[in-house]
Motif scaffolding. Structure first.
Motif, PDB file in Angstrom:
ATOM      1  N   PRO A   1       1.094  -1.439   0.051  1.00  0.00           N
ATOM      2  CA  PRO A   1       0.385   0.196  -0.155  1.00  0.00           C
ATOM      3  C   PRO A   1       1.217   1.546  -0.130  1.00  0.00           C
ATOM      4  N   GLU A   2       2.824   1.088   0.912  1.00  0.00           N
ATOM      5  CA  GLU A   2       3.074   2.569   0.752  1.00  0.00           C
ATOM      6  C   GLU A   2       2.935   2.600  -1.049  1.00  0.00           C
ATOM      7  N   PHE A   3       3.319   2.106  -2.531  1.00  0.00           N
ATOM      8  CA  PHE A   3       3.975   2.208  -3.486  1.00  0.00           C
ATOM      9  C   PHE A   3       2.555   2.549  -4.168  1.00  0.00           C
ATOM     10  N   VAL A   4       2.299   3.577  -5.032  1.00  0.00           N
ATOM     11  CA  VAL A   4       1.528   3.687  -5.963  1.00  0.00           C
ATOM     12  C   VAL A   4       2.021   2.589  -7.256  1.00  0.00           C
ATOM     13  N   PHE A   5       1.109   2.146  -7.933  1.00  0.00           N
ATOM     14  CA  PHE A   5       0.759   1.264  -8.782  1.00  0.00           C
ATOM     15  C   PHE A   5      -0.012   1.675 -10.174  1.00  0.00           C
ATOM     16  N   THR A   6       0.116   2.799 -11.289  1.00  0.00           N
ATOM     17  CA  THR A   6       0.170   3.233 -11.935  1.00  0.00           C
ATOM     18  C   THR A   6      -0.435   1.819 -13.560  1.00  0.00           C
ATOM     19  N   LEU A   7      -1.762   2.326 -13.729  1.00  0.00           N
ATOM     20  CA  LEU A   7      -1.385   0.863 -15.243  1.00  0.00           C
ATOM     21  C   LEU A   7      -2.486   2.242 -16.196  1.00  0.00           C
ATOM     22  N   ASP A   8      -1.422   1.898 -17.417  1.00  0.00           N
ATOM     23  CA  ASP A   8      -1.883   2.657 -18.717  1.00  0.00           C
ATOM     24  C   ASP A   8      -2.383   0.861 -19.546  1.00  0.00           C
ATOM     25  N   ASP A   9      -3.698   0.758 -19.638  1.00  0.00           N
ATOM     26  CA  ASP A   9      -4.099  -0.055 -20.474  1.00  0.00           C
ATOM     27  C   ASP A   9      -4.902   0.491 -21.787  1.00  0.00           C
ATOM     28  N   ASP A  10      -4.480  -0.098 -22.690  1.00  0.00           N
ATOM     29  CA  ASP A  10      -4.513   0.240 -24.328  1.00  0.00           C
ATOM     30  C   ASP A  10      -5.123  -0.716 -25.038  1.00  0.00           C
ATOM     31  N   LEU A  11      -5.258  -1.500 -24.059  1.00  0.00           N
ATOM     32  CA  LEU A  11      -6.405  -2.597 -24.864  1.00  0.00           C
ATOM     33  C   LEU A  11      -7.613  -2.910 -24.384  1.00  0.00           C
ATOM     34  N   TYR A  12      -8.203  -2.012 -26.222  1.00  0.00           N
ATOM     35  CA  TYR A  12     -10.020  -2.033 -25.267  1.00  0.00           C
ATOM     36  C   TYR A  12     -10.903  -2.976 -25.807  1.00  0.00           C
ATOM     37  N   THR A  13     -10.497  -4.530 -26.239  1.00  0.00           N
ATOM     38  CA  THR A  13     -11.130  -5.336 -25.962  1.00  0.00           C
ATOM     39  C   THR A  13      -9.678  -6.547 -25.800  1.00  0.00           C
ATOM     40  N   GLU A  14     -10.114  -7.845 -25.041  1.00  0.00           N
ATOM     41  CA  GLU A  14      -9.832  -9.021 -24.920  1.00  0.00           C
ATOM     42  C   GLU A  14      -8.540  -9.463 -25.595  1.00  0.00           C
TER      43      GLU A  14
ATOM     44  N   GLU B   1       6.865   4.410  -6.761  1.00  0.00           N
ATOM     45  CA  GLU B   1       5.869   4.561  -7.885  1.00  0.00           C
ATOM     46  C   GLU B   1       6.547   3.474  -9.068  1.00  0.00           C
ATOM     47  N   VAL B   2       5.357   2.209  -9.260  1.00  0.00           N
ATOM     48  CA  VAL B   2       6.291   1.600  -9.779  1.00  0.00           C
ATOM     49  C   VAL B   2       4.434   2.007 -11.080  1.00  0.00           C
ATOM     50  N   HIS B   3       4.689   2.124 -12.841  1.00  0.00           N
ATOM     51  CA  HIS B   3       4.117   1.958 -13.990  1.00  0.00           C
ATOM     52  C   HIS B   3       3.634   1.081 -14.289  1.00  0.00           C
ATOM     53  N   VAL B   4       3.150   1.005 -14.901  1.00  0.00           N
ATOM     54  CA  VAL B   4       2.275  -0.500 -16.326  1.00  0.00           C
ATOM     55  C   VAL B   4       1.877  -0.325 -16.656  1.00  0.00           C
ATOM     56  N   SER B   5       2.150  -0.411 -18.728  1.00  0.00           N
ATOM     57  CA  SER B   5       1.763   0.029 -19.896  1.00  0.00           C
ATOM     58  C   SER B   5       1.600  -1.524 -20.154  1.00  0.00           C
ATOM     59  N   ILE B   6       0.225  -1.445 -20.619  1.00  0.00           N
ATOM     60  CA  ILE B   6      -0.001  -2.799 -21.638  1.00  0.00           C
ATOM     61  C   ILE B   6      -1.186  -2.155 -23.267  1.00  0.00           C
ATOM     62  N   SER B   7      -0.148  -3.058 -24.126  1.00  0.00           N
ATOM     63  CA  SER B   7      -0.603  -2.032 -25.862  1.00  0.00           C
ATOM     64  C   SER B   7      -0.202  -3.646 -26.438  1.00  0.00           C
ATOM     65  N   SER B   8      -0.694  -3.597 -27.473  1.00  0.00           N
ATOM     66  CA  SER B   8      -0.521  -4.238 -28.681  1.00  0.00           C
ATOM     67  C   SER B   8      -0.418  -4.226 -29.445  1.00  0.00           C
TER      68      SER B   8
END
Length: 499
Positions: A365-378, A408-415
């Motif tokens: 909980p002490e970390f900030v996890f940011t998720l950039d989800d560029d997937l519109y469908t599964e 802080e940790v940034h996570v992004s997902i695209s395809s």
């Protein structure tokens, strides 16, 4: 070491008939059977046609002679028979001496002058009144008959008897009997049989030679494969492979599959050796630490509660480290065998990434996890779900461990059309440029002192790299010292056709 019994058994196996000889024998035997059937059919057909033709000829000639003799109105005698036959023929004549009387019979009556044809004309008393042969043959029967094969005077031939009835008086005036010797037929039969036997022997020899040459040519890759396997059996440590075949057939595929299996077996052997070597090397330090504490306690420390507690705590910590190390080594070994167990597994990428990020938000909980989800469908990726989760956990756990002041940790997902891309970025201490290419090596630690305090064995990234490589994916790191690190993961996506 091989026993003499096994060596003897091996020699017996090598002395067995080769596949080339078996193939040669089988092909020769098959050709022999086929040619024999063909020869029998040819022989029977030829004999039947020959016999049918000769029977038809003698019957036709006999019926024509009977028709000529039927023109007479009186019972047949020499003069009447002669006159009837002479008047019915306009060709050259053949003279036959019979009781000092010159009797003329034309070639048509004598079956076109064939000496094997004999004509006998009998009166009503069954006495010969005219003949075309020097031999006498008694009238065999008085009833009309078709041409049948009989043996007369030790000669085989067609015999045909025909009563003669006057065309005007409608009364019987005599008999004719024709006999056609089958001497020429028997000679033809023997020559045909000899020729077919000779052809069969020659064809058997030629088919054996051709079969051996073809078997030797087509089975050459198998012999090469056998010799290669024998060399590998004798020298398993040598780098021996099946040579590449240019036949472009199943044997070439077999050679390629054999080399692939050989590579896999050797890789498994190397993995086992590497596993034993790595474990023995990495376990040496914790075992030495535990041994040192136990020796100290045995000598004098067991009576000191503070030293006893410290030694027990250190030993438990090292044992925990050893358990973690062994588990990670097993995970690394299993990662090398993914294509065998989970080669066709599929996973929903979007849901798994969201789940892992939410889990880390709860755990840290002490970390900030940011998720950039560029997937519109599964998106469905070609990877086993547990392995996909394990990869994400290893990378994100490293991001948490090696973060400094900025938690802080940034996570992004695209395809794109072929791959899923996941980027995980931390803002920690970063990795020196010289070490970026080495972080996926086994037991490699950028900061060995700090790695020990964080409980790291240097196997996490190796496990992640092996798993991703096994699923035909990619992973690499971008880092700047003091600014953090980005791990980029690429995993193949299931295409529409595959779905």
């Amino acid at each position: 070491m091989r026993s003499p019994l096994k060596d003897e058994r091996r020699l017996e196996e090598l002395r067995r008939p080769s596949l080339t000889l078996k193939w040669t024998f089988a092909s020769s035997f098959f050709f022999f059977v086929v040619f024999t059937i063909f020869a029998v059919i040819t022989y029977k057909s030829s004999i039947n046609l020959y016999v049918a033709k000769e029977r038809n000829d003698i019957e036709e000639v006999t019926y024509q002679i009977a028709s000529l003799l039927a023109n007479e109105n009186e019972p047949l005698d020499l003069k009447q028979a002669y006159r009837a036959l002479r008047l019915g023929s306009t060709d050259a004549i053949k003279l036959v001496d019979m009781d000092a009387i010159q009797v003329a019979v034309d070639p048509f009556v004598a079956k076109i002058g064939n000496p094997e044809f004999s004509l006998f004309v009998y009166n009503l008393e069954k006495e010969v009144v005219l003949k075309t042969s020097q031999e006498n043959i008694a009238l065999q029967q008085t009833d009309p008959s078709n041409a049948t094969i009989e043996v007369i005077n030790n000669k085989e031939g067609f015999l045909l008897v025909q009563p003669i009835y006057s065309k005007e008086m409608r009364e019987k005036i005599g008999y004719i009997q024709t006999f056609y010797e089958l001497t020429a037929f028997n000679q033809f039969q023997k020559r045909l049989m000899s020729m077919l036997i000779l052809l069969e022997v020659v064809s058997l020899i030629l088919s054996s030679i051709l079969g051996y040459l073809l078997a030797s040519y087509y089975l050459k890759p198998l012999r090469l494969l056998r010799d290669t396997m024998e060399q590998i059996r004798k020298k398993p440590q040598d780098d021996i492979y099946m040579p590449e075949l240019e036949t472009n057939d199943e044997l070439a595929d077999l050679a390629e599959i054999f080399n692939e299996m050989l590579d896999r077996m050797r890789s498994y052997t190397e993995l086992q050796e590497q596993f034993v070597e790595d474990v023995s090397h990495e376990l040496r330090t914790p075992v030495a630490v535990i041994e040192g504490h136990l020796n100290m306690l045995n000598r004098w420390g067991k009576d000191d509660p503070e030293i006893l507690a410290e030694s027990i705590e250190a030993s438990v910590q090292e044992i925990t480290r050893m358990k973690t190390l062994v588990q990670e080594m097993l995970d690394l070994t299993r990662a090398e065998q993914v294509d065998v167990r989970h080669g066709h597994e599929r996973t929903n990428a979007k849901s798994v990434v969201n789940q892992i990020v939410n889990n880390f938000r709860m755990i840290h909980p002490e970390f900030v996890f940011t998720l950039d989800d560029d997937l519109y469908t599964e998106k469905i990726v070609k990877i086993y779900r547990n392995h996909f989760e394990q990869i994400l956990i290893i990378i994100m756990d490293n991001a948490v461990k090696y973060s400094t002041d900025r938690k802080e940790v940034h996570v992004s997902i695209s395809s794109n059309l072929r791959e899923l891309e996941i980027a995980i970025q931390d803002f920690g201490e970063g990795i020196p440029a010289d070490d970026v290419s080495k972080i996926f090596h086994r037991f490699y630690r950028v900061d060995k002192a700090r790695a020990r305090t964080t409980g790291s064995n240097g196997l996490g990234l190796s496990i992640a790299k092996k798993l991703i490589d096994s699923y035909k994916g990619r992973i690499y790191a971008e880092s700047q010292l003091g600014a953090g690190t980005i791990f980029r993961i690429f995993i193949p996506i299931v295409s529409l056709d595959e779905e």
